[in-house]
Design a protein around this motif. Structure first.
Motif, PDB file in Angstrom:
ATOM      1  N   VAL A   9      11.921   5.971   1.746  1.00  0.00           N
ATOM      2  CA  VAL A   9      11.043   7.129   1.653  1.00  0.00           C
ATOM      3  C   VAL A   9      11.935   8.359   1.619  1.00  0.00           C
ATOM      4  CG1 VAL A   9       9.214   8.452   2.775  1.00  0.00           C
ATOM      5  CG2 VAL A   9       9.245   5.951   2.981  1.00  0.00           C
ATOM      6  N   ASP A  61       5.815  -4.921   5.935  1.00  0.00           N
ATOM      7  CA  ASP A  61       5.862  -3.459   5.880  1.00  0.00           C
ATOM      8  C   ASP A  61       6.099  -2.972   4.460  1.00  0.00           C
ATOM      9  OD1 ASP A  61       5.482  -2.972   8.665  1.00  0.00           O
ATOM     10  OD2 ASP A  61       7.606  -3.402   9.017  1.00  0.00           O
ATOM     11  N   TRP A  65       3.691  -0.642   2.296  1.00  0.00           N
ATOM     12  CA  TRP A  65       4.161   0.613   1.700  1.00  0.00           C
ATOM     13  C   TRP A  65       3.730   0.686   0.234  1.00  0.00           C
ATOM     14  CZ3 TRP A  65       4.812   5.334   2.458  1.00  0.00           C
ATOM     15  CH2 TRP A  65       5.572   6.139   1.627  1.00  0.00           C
ATOM     16  N   CYS A  68       0.206   1.716   0.215  1.00  0.00           N
ATOM     17  CA  CYS A  68       0.099   3.136   0.568  1.00  0.00           C
ATOM     18  C   CYS A  68       0.486   4.023  -0.610  1.00  0.00           C
ATOM     19  CB  CYS A  68       0.971   3.447   1.781  1.00  0.00           C
ATOM     20  SG  CYS A  68       0.283   2.829   3.337  1.00  0.00           S
ATOM     21  N   TRP A  80       0.869   4.678   7.268  1.00  0.00           N
ATOM     22  CA  TRP A  80       1.675   3.471   7.111  1.00  0.00           C
ATOM     23  C   TRP A  80       2.209   3.034   8.459  1.00  0.00           C
ATOM     24  CZ3 TRP A  80       7.424   3.271   5.946  1.00  0.00           C
ATOM     25  CH2 TRP A  80       7.835   1.976   5.614  1.00  0.00           C
ATOM     26  N   ARG A  81       2.130   1.778   8.748  1.00  0.00           N
ATOM     27  CA  ARG A  81       2.629   1.157   9.977  1.00  0.00           C
ATOM     28  C   ARG A  81       1.808   1.575  11.193  1.00  0.00           C
ATOM     29  NH1 ARG A  81       7.695  -0.736  10.726  1.00  0.00           N
ATOM     30  NH2 ARG A  81       7.935   0.609  12.528  1.00  0.00           N
ATOM     31  N   LEU A 132      11.365   1.577  -3.677  1.00  0.00           N
ATOM     32  CA  LEU A 132      10.783   0.354  -3.124  1.00  0.00           C
ATOM     33  C   LEU A 132      11.360  -0.867  -3.837  1.00  0.00           C
ATOM     34  CD1 LEU A 132       8.783  -1.211  -1.353  1.00  0.00           C
ATOM     35  CD2 LEU A 132       7.015  -0.699  -3.076  1.00  0.00           C
TER      36      LEU A 132
END
Length: 150
Positions: A9, A61, A65, A68, A80-81, A132
């Protein structure tokens, strides 16, 4: 992880930034089994506040992501998370769609919440999906074990 750190990110601009940097990987025991995890750290940097916070990421995760990113790209606010044991990242667009309001919340260790506003660049989503993919290339999703039972 053979290469250097990767920013999964990266939200930055106008002197503010929120980054989730993948720093390595390790194996972690969960009960009777071992699980590969990515070691990472959130880095917040503004003229007012600076800090880092460690986090462990699991294959789930990364899948979350992706979901998201898809929702945020469609205009929805995301968290997120939220169910994870560790930091939670929330992102929402402002009314003009030109800025993002990014909130990092740690309800586990530091009991701290920080909100930072950053501009939303036109290329940010393409860049986010590329980041990602880079992480997935070094840390592919776990595949379930194949059963030998007939």
């Amino acid at each position: 992880m053979s290469q250097g750190p990767i920013d999964l990110v990266h939200l930055a601009g106008e002197g503010n930034s929120v980054v989730l940097r993948i720093t390595g990987s390790r194996t972690r025991r969960r009960g009777e089994r071992t699980v590969d995890v990515l070691t990472s750290e959130f880095v917040v940097d503004t003229p007012f506040v600076r800090g880092t916070l460690a986090a462990s990421l699991f294959p789930a995760d990364l899948a979350e992501w992706q979901e998201c990113l898809d929702a945020l790209d469609a205009g929805a606010a995301i968290t997120w998370r939220d169910a994870a044991r560790g930091p939670t990242l929330s992102i929402e667009r402002d009314e003009s769609d030109e800025r993002l309001r990014v909130t990092l919340r740690d309800d586990v260790s530091t009991l701290t919440t920080v909100t930072v506003t950053v501009p939303l660049a036109d290329s940010w989503f393409d860049d986010a999906y590329d980041r990602l993919e880079q992480v997935r290339n070094i840390f592919p999703p776990a595949t379930p074990p194949v059963s030998s039972d007939p």
